[in-house]
Scaffold this motif. Sequence first.
Motif, PDB file in Angstrom:
ATOM      1  N   ASP A  53       0.845  -1.184   0.000  1.00  0.00           N
ATOM      2  CA  ASP A  53       0.000   0.000   0.000  1.00  0.00           C
ATOM      3  C   ASP A  53       0.887   1.243   0.000  1.00  0.00           C
ATOM      4  OD1 ASP A  53       0.865   0.452   2.637  1.00  0.00           O
ATOM      5  OD2 ASP A  53      -0.988  -0.324   3.526  1.00  0.00           O
ATOM      6  N   LYS A  54       0.271   2.409   0.040  1.00  0.00           N
ATOM      7  CA  LYS A  54       1.025   3.666  -0.067  1.00  0.00           C
ATOM      8  C   LYS A  54       2.015   3.864   1.083  1.00  0.00           C
ATOM      9  CE  LYS A  54       0.546   8.385  -1.419  1.00  0.00           C
ATOM     10  NZ  LYS A  54       0.101   9.040  -2.570  1.00  0.00           N
ATOM     11  N   ASP A  55       1.783   3.186   2.203  1.00  0.00           N
ATOM     12  CA  ASP A  55       2.692   3.281   3.349  1.00  0.00           C
ATOM     13  C   ASP A  55       3.806   2.238   3.299  1.00  0.00           C
ATOM     14  OD1 ASP A  55       1.250   5.417   4.495  1.00  0.00           O
ATOM     15  OD2 ASP A  55      -0.202   3.999   5.338  1.00  0.00           O
ATOM     16  N   GLY A  56       3.851   1.445   2.229  1.00  0.00           N
ATOM     17  CA  GLY A  56       4.874   0.418   2.095  1.00  0.00           C
ATOM     18  C   GLY A  56       4.570  -0.845   2.870  1.00  0.00           C
ATOM     19  N   GLU A  57       3.320  -0.997   3.292  1.00  0.00           N
ATOM     20  CA  GLU A  57       2.904  -2.184   4.037  1.00  0.00           C
ATOM     21  C   GLU A  57       2.337  -3.233   3.080  1.00  0.00           C
ATOM     22  OE1 GLU A  57       3.439  -2.486   7.342  1.00  0.00           O
ATOM     23  OE2 GLU A  57       4.339  -0.483   7.287  1.00  0.00           O
ATOM     24  N   ALA A  58       2.484  -4.499   3.453  1.00  0.00           N
ATOM     25  CA  ALA A  58       1.939  -5.601   2.642  1.00  0.00           C
ATOM     26  C   ALA A  58       0.424  -5.465   2.544  1.00  0.00           C
ATOM     27  CB  ALA A  58       2.306  -6.939   3.276  1.00  0.00           C
ATOM     28  N   CYS A  59      -0.107  -5.729   1.365  1.00  0.00           N
ATOM     29  CA  CYS A  59      -1.556  -5.718   1.160  1.00  0.00           C
ATOM     30  C   CYS A  59      -1.903  -6.741   0.083  1.00  0.00           C
ATOM     31  CB  CYS A  59      -2.053  -4.323   0.789  1.00  0.00           C
ATOM     32  SG  CYS A  59      -1.477  -3.716  -0.811  1.00  0.00           S
ATOM     33  N   GLU A  60      -3.188  -6.875  -0.172  1.00  0.00           N
ATOM     34  CA  GLU A  60      -3.631  -7.825  -1.183  1.00  0.00           C
ATOM     35  C   GLU A  60      -3.259  -7.344  -2.581  1.00  0.00           C
ATOM     36  OE1 GLU A  60      -7.605  -9.420  -0.861  1.00  0.00           O
ATOM     37  OE2 GLU A  60      -7.676  -8.778   1.236  1.00  0.00           O
ATOM     38  N   TYR A  61      -3.011  -8.290  -3.456  1.00  0.00           N
ATOM     39  CA  TYR A  61      -2.575  -8.001  -4.817  1.00  0.00           C
ATOM     40  C   TYR A  61      -3.667  -7.342  -5.645  1.00  0.00           C
ATOM     41  CZ  TYR A  61      -0.253  -8.804  -9.321  1.00  0.00           C
ATOM     42  OH  TYR A  61       0.339  -8.641 -10.532  1.00  0.00           O
ATOM     43  N   ASP A  62      -4.920  -7.663  -5.353  1.00  0.00           N
ATOM     44  CA  ASP A  62      -5.996  -7.208  -6.239  1.00  0.00           C
ATOM     45  C   ASP A  62      -6.804  -6.019  -5.722  1.00  0.00           C
ATOM     46  OD1 ASP A  62      -7.128  -8.700  -4.215  1.00  0.00           O
ATOM     47  OD2 ASP A  62      -8.507  -9.785  -5.510  1.00  0.00           O
TER      48      ASP A  62
END
Length: 135
Positions: free
Chosen positions: A4-13
């Motif tokens: 995400d914009k904060d550089g945290e892991a998120c879902e691909y879709d």
Amino acid sequence: MALDKDGEACEYDKGYWVRGIVDLMILDGDTAFIIDYKTGSNKYADPKQLKLMALMIFAHFPQVQKIKAGLLFVAYNSFMDESYERKDIENLWSHFHPDLTRLNTSYETNVWNPNPTPLCGWCPVKTCDFYKERR
């Protein structure tokens, strides 16, 4: 993988700011091995892609402390390797700050200045000063 914009892991879709696919990733305890296969020339090898993949791996796999990475130019029998450690995350992000600043400024002002790169021969924007026909 995606961040995400904060550089945290998120879902691909959904909810991603940047995402990418690693061609080959092997997780072995606290070490990850990544390879990006390239079919083109090694003339303009750019490890930034490996740096971004490393940042994604560090975000998605907290157990990973070090990454051994490489660009494998299959048609040229060439391999460019890099290695990263979790303690270097801020330094890895610093490689992207100039481009991110330029892109944010362009987005906010709606002024998109030409940016010449070795890939200009593949760009479809014929009105650009740096446009060139592929040969």
